[in-house]
Write a protein that holds these residues in place. Structure first.
Motif, short mmCIF file in Angstrom:
data_model
loop_
_atom_site.label_atom_id
_atom_site.label_comp_id
_atom_site.label_asym_id
_atom_site.label_seq_id
_atom_site.Cartn_x
_atom_site.Cartn_y
_atom_site.Cartn_z
N ALA A 70 0.62 -1.19 -0.06
CA ALA A 70 0.01 0.02 0.25
C ALA A 70 0.98 1.24 -0.05
O ALA A 70 2.03 1.14 0.50
N GLY A 71 0.31 2.29 -0.63
CA GLY A 71 1.05 3.55 -0.62
C GLY A 71 0.38 4.52 -1.47
O GLY A 71 -0.71 4.28 -2.10
N PRO A 72 0.91 5.57 -1.60
CA PRO A 72 0.28 6.82 -2.36
C PRO A 72 0.11 6.68 -3.99
O PRO A 72 -0.61 7.26 -4.39
N SER A 73 1.19 5.79 -4.48
CA SER A 73 1.30 5.63 -5.94
C SER A 73 1.76 3.99 -6.11
O SER A 73 2.25 3.53 -5.31
N ALA A 74 1.65 3.73 -7.29
CA ALA A 74 2.17 2.52 -7.76
C ALA A 74 3.63 2.06 -7.52
O ALA A 74 4.21 1.11 -7.23
N ASP A 75 4.37 3.42 -7.54
CA ASP A 75 5.98 3.50 -7.48
C ASP A 75 6.22 3.58 -5.84
O ASP A 75 7.37 3.64 -5.82
N GLU A 76 5.29 3.88 -5.03
CA GLU A 76 5.84 4.02 -3.63
C GLU A 76 4.74 3.25 -2.69
O GLU A 76 3.94 3.78 -1.96
N LEU A 77 5.15 1.87 -2.70
CA LEU A 77 4.51 0.82 -1.97
C LEU A 77 5.22 0.56 -0.86
O LEU A 77 6.39 0.39 -1.01
N GLY A 78 4.61 0.52 0.41
CA GLY A 78 5.19 -0.22 1.40
C GLY A 78 4.68 -1.66 1.61
O GLY A 78 3.53 -1.90 0.93
N GLU A 79 5.32 -2.33 2.36
CA GLU A 79 4.85 -3.99 2.57
C GLU A 79 4.34 -4.31 4.06
O GLU A 79 5.44 -3.78 4.82
N PHE A 80 3.44 -4.76 4.50
CA PHE A 80 2.86 -4.98 5.82
C PHE A 80 2.40 -6.16 5.55
O PHE A 80 1.49 -6.56 4.77
N GLU A 81 2.61 -7.14 6.77
CA GLU A 81 1.98 -8.47 7.01
C GLU A 81 1.09 -8.39 7.97
O GLU A 81 1.40 -7.67 9.17
N PHE A 82 0.08 -8.94 7.88
CA PHE A 82 -0.90 -8.89 8.72
C PHE A 82 -1.47 -10.51 8.78
O PHE A 82 -1.55 -11.30 8.16
N GLY A 83 -1.83 -10.99 10.17
CA GLY A 83 -2.54 -12.08 10.42
C GLY A 83 -3.85 -11.87 11.49
O GLY A 83 -4.19 -10.81 11.54
N PRO A 84 -4.26 -13.18 11.73
CA PRO A 84 -5.51 -12.85 12.58
C PRO A 84 -5.56 -11.86 13.64
O PRO A 84 -4.73 -11.74 14.46
N GLY A 85 -6.87 -11.20 13.80
CA GLY A 85 -6.97 -10.14 14.66
C GLY A 85 -6.47 -8.75 14.24
O GLY A 85 -6.68 -7.81 14.75
N ASP A 86 -5.52 -8.58 13.25
CA ASP A 86 -4.96 -7.66 12.45
C ASP A 86 -6.01 -6.59 11.67
O ASP A 86 -6.76 -7.37 11.21
N SER A 87 -5.78 -5.38 11.73
CA SER A 87 -6.88 -4.70 10.94
C SER A 87 -5.90 -3.45 10.39
O SER A 87 -5.08 -3.09 10.89
N TYR A 88 -6.56 -2.79 9.23
CA TYR A 88 -6.02 -1.60 8.58
C TYR A 88 -7.14 -0.95 7.98
O TYR A 88 -8.27 -1.65 7.31
N THR A 89 -7.11 0.27 7.72
CA THR A 89 -7.95 0.97 6.78
C THR A 89 -7.20 1.65 5.67
O THR A 89 -6.15 2.32 5.70
N LEU A 90 -7.97 1.56 4.41
CA LEU A 90 -7.23 2.10 3.28
C LEU A 90 -8.21 3.35 3.00
O LEU A 90 -9.49 3.11 2.77
#
Length: 125
Positions: free
Chosen positions: A61-81
Motif C-alpha cells: 500500500a502507498g500513495p502511488s504504484a511506485d511508492e508501496l510499502g509492504e505490511f504483513e497481517f495475521g488474525p486479529g490485525d486490521s487496517y484502513t485504506l
C-alpha cells in the motif's frame, strides 16, 4: 440467516462473499488463496477497513504504484485504506478477511493484474 449463494463471486485469486449492502456500507468476507494476489488498484471514492479472520496476508500500500510499502497481517490485525491509496493483497497462506467499506462496489482503478483483466477497469478487485 441464510446466505444467498448468488452473493458469492469467484475471483481468479479466491472469492468474495457479499454479506451486507445498503446505502451506508458494504460488508464482505474475502478469501485470497495462498500465493495468489489481487490486482494492484485504488478507489476514487471507496474507503475500506479490513479485519483478518484467518491466515496471513501481505499488503502492499502507498500513495502511488511506485511508492508501496509492504505490511504483513495475521488474525486479529486490521487496517484502513482511504480513497486514492494504491494497494494489493497477497495470500501468504490462504487468508480470510472481513472488509467493511463505503458502498462503492464498482469503484476500482486497476494498475496491474496478473490474470489478464483490463487495467483502469471498474470491476471488483
Amino acid at each position: 440467516m441464510e446466505i444467498n449463494t448468488q452473493s458469492k463471486t469467484p475471483k481468479p485469486w479466491g472469492h468474495e462473499l457479499l454479506l451486507a449492502l445498503n446505502e451506508y456500507y458494504a460488508l464482505k468476507s474475502i478469501t485470497v488463496n495462498e500465493n495468489c494476489r489481487t490486482s494492484l488498484q485504488s478507489h476514487v471514492s471507496k474507503v475500506e477497513s479490513v479485519f483478518v479472520v484467518d491466515g496471513r496476508m501481505l499488503l502492499e500500500a502507498g500513495p502511488s504504484a511506485d511508492e508501496l510499502g509492504e505490511f504483513e497481517f495475521g488474525p486479529g490485525d486490521s487496517y484502513t485504506l482511504v480513497a486514492g491509496e494504491v494497494h494489493r493483497v497477497t495470500g501468504i497462506t490462504d487468508v480470510i478477511y472481513l472488509e467493511a467499506s463505503s458502498p462503492h462496489l464498482d469503484d476500482v482503478v486497476r494498475f496491474q493484474d496478473e490474470y489478464g483483466r483490463a487495467t483502469s477497469d471498474t470491476d471488483s478487485q
